[in-house]
Design an enzyme around this catalytic site. Structure first.
Site, PDB file in Angstrom:
ATOM      1  N   ASN A   1      -5.064   4.919  14.816  1.00 27.34           N
ATOM      2  CA  ASN A   1      -5.293   5.694  13.231  1.00 27.34           C
ATOM      3  C   ASN A   1      -6.550   6.310  13.126  1.00 27.34           C
ATOM      4  OD1 ASN A   1      -5.384   6.345  10.856  1.00 27.34           O
ATOM      5  ND2 ASN A   1      -3.723   4.942  10.017  1.00 27.34           N
TER       6      ASN A   1
ATOM      7  N   ASP B   1      -4.145  -5.952   9.981  1.00 26.27           N
ATOM      8  CA  ASP B   1      -2.830  -5.690   9.567  1.00 26.27           C
ATOM      9  C   ASP B   1      -2.843  -6.019   8.135  1.00 26.27           C
ATOM     10  OD1 ASP B   1      -0.314  -5.072  10.396  1.00 26.27           O
ATOM     11  OD2 ASP B   1       0.358  -6.980   9.922  1.00 26.27           O
TER      12      ASP B   1
ATOM     13  N   GLY C   1       0.312   5.097   0.395  1.00 30.43           N
ATOM     14  CA  GLY C   1       1.344   4.128   0.201  1.00 30.43           C
ATOM     15  C   GLY C   1       1.793   3.803  -0.811  1.00 30.43           C
TER      16      GLY C   1
ATOM     17  N   ASP D   1       0.134   2.521  -3.486  1.00 26.67           N
ATOM     18  CA  ASP D   1      -0.922   2.621  -4.742  1.00 26.67           C
ATOM     19  C   ASP D   1      -0.469   3.210  -5.970  1.00 26.67           C
ATOM     20  OD1 ASP D   1      -3.006   1.806  -3.249  1.00 26.67           O
ATOM     21  OD2 ASP D   1      -3.833   3.676  -2.755  1.00 26.67           O
TER      22      ASP D   1
ATOM     23  N   HIS E   1      -8.277  -5.456  -1.062  1.00 27.01           N
ATOM     24  CA  HIS E   1      -7.757  -6.668  -0.015  1.00 27.01           C
ATOM     25  C   HIS E   1      -8.708  -6.410   1.146  1.00 27.01           C
ATOM     26  CE1 HIS E   1      -5.163  -3.239   0.128  1.00 27.01           C
ATOM     27  NE2 HIS E   1      -4.530  -3.373   1.193  1.00 27.01           N
TER      28      HIS E   1
HETATM   29  P1  IMP Z   1      -0.480  -1.389   8.692  1.00 22.96           P
HETATM   30  O1  IMP Z   1      -1.188   0.231   9.169  1.00 22.96           O
HETATM   31  O2  IMP Z   1       0.208  -1.636   9.865  1.00 22.96           O
HETATM   32  O3  IMP Z   1      -1.705  -2.279   8.366  1.00 22.96           O
HETATM   33  O4  IMP Z   1       0.505  -0.910   7.542  1.00 22.96           O
HETATM   34  C1  IMP Z   1       0.065  -1.221   6.158  1.00 22.96           C
HETATM   35  C2  IMP Z   1       1.015  -0.474   5.295  1.00 22.96           C
HETATM   36  O5  IMP Z   1       0.862  -1.398   4.055  1.00 22.96           O
HETATM   37  C3  IMP Z   1       0.565   0.748   4.859  1.00 22.96           C
HETATM   38  O6  IMP Z   1       1.448   1.744   5.680  1.00 22.96           O
HETATM   39  C4  IMP Z   1       0.858   1.202   3.525  1.00 22.96           C
HETATM   40  O7  IMP Z   1       2.250   1.280   3.100  1.00 22.96           O
HETATM   41  C5  IMP Z   1       0.572  -0.345   3.026  1.00 22.96           C
HETATM   42  N1  IMP Z   1      -0.646  -0.529   2.444  1.00 22.96           N
HETATM   43  C6  IMP Z   1      -1.614  -1.450   3.055  1.00 22.96           C
HETATM   44  N2  IMP Z   1      -2.875  -1.393   2.162  1.00 22.96           N
HETATM   45  C7  IMP Z   1      -2.512  -0.513   1.209  1.00 22.96           C
HETATM   46  C8  IMP Z   1      -3.328  -0.121   0.053  1.00 22.96           C
HETATM   47  O8  IMP Z   1      -4.106  -0.272  -0.141  1.00 22.96           O
HETATM   48  N3  IMP Z   1      -2.780   0.898  -0.774  1.00 22.96           N
HETATM   49  C9  IMP Z   1      -1.177   1.045  -0.646  1.00 22.96           C
HETATM   50  N4  IMP Z   1      -0.538   0.639   0.569  1.00 22.96           N
HETATM   51  C10 IMP Z   1      -1.113  -0.054   1.159  1.00 22.96           C
END
Ligand code: IMP
Length: 195
Positions: free
Chosen positions: A14, A73, A155, A157, A182
């Site tokens: 990404n 993650d 996401g 938020d 986080h």
């Molecule tokens: P990853 O890219 O596999 O870590 O997926 C994490 C998912 O968690 C993202 O697609 C978001 O939906 C959600 N997420 C993680 N961090 C945030 C944040 O800071 N704000 C809102 N959603 C988050």
């Protein structure tokens, strides 16, 4: 703990994440290269915990590249939903990445549940080619609110207010949200271990 010589592989495809992680690592003055730039395959996230998936991604990249690799993650855990959506946070939005639908699902599953506590979690895994892995976890505690508010974040938020704040992450500017996240807290721990 010291990083081995050579560039650090950022184990994500990404481009937004690559930019964000590279910025967080700036104090280390370490050269970085992304898994996509190296043409590495993207492993399937088959584990059931954030730690499991972060370790799986970091190990796969470190083995394939023969270099140290950093993976993350993250996701949202809602207490009354026994931690859901958790590692399924991205998957709840479906292939269309429809987070309005994902937020509606969180809200509908919370009906009849008085406890609105939630937290965002971020796990960083740093793997060396020889197999050693260290993980660093950060969390942002808060609560789920409805209706969604704010257009600024991504996401989940718009339905999350961090503890001690009235506004959602979606209503905060990037500069305001970042230190409460986080992700920033996990990076603080990683930088402390490496400096
Ligand atoms: P990853 O890219 O596999 O870590 O997926 C994490 C998912 O968690 C993202 O697609 C978001 O939906 C959600 N997420 C993680 N961090 C945030 C944040 O800071 N704000 C809102 N959603 C988050």
């Amino acid at each position: 703990m010291k990083l081995p010589a050579g560039p650090l592989v950022l184990a994500t495809h990404n481009p937004g994440k690559v930019r964000e992680i590279a910025a967080m690592l700036a104090p280390l003055e370490v050269a970085v290269v992304s898994a996509a730039e190296l043409g590495l395959a993207e492993p399937e996230e088959t584990e059931v915990t954030f730690v499991g998936n972060a370790v799986l991604k970091a190990r796969a990249a470190a083995e394939a590249a023969g270099l140290a690799a950093l993976a993350d993650d993250s996701g949202l855990e809602v207490l009354a939903l026994r931690g859901a959506p958790g590692v399924h946070s991205a998957r709840w939005a479906g292939p269309e990445r429809d987070f309005r639908a994902a937020m509606e699902r969180v809200w509908s599953e919370l009906q009849g549940q008085p406890d609105r506590s939630a937290r965002f979690v971020c796990v960083l895994a740093l793997a060396e080619p020889g197999g050693a892995v260290r993980t660093f976890e950060g969390e942002a505690r808060g609560a789920i609110v409805w209706p969604p508010r704010g257009e600024k974040g991504f996401g989940y938020d718009p339905i999350f207010t961090p503890t001690g704040h009235e506004r959602t992450f979606g209503e905060m500017s990037h500069e305001e949200k970042l230190p409460l996240t986080h992700r920033a807290r996990a990076f603080e721990k990683l930088l402390a271990a490496l400096t």
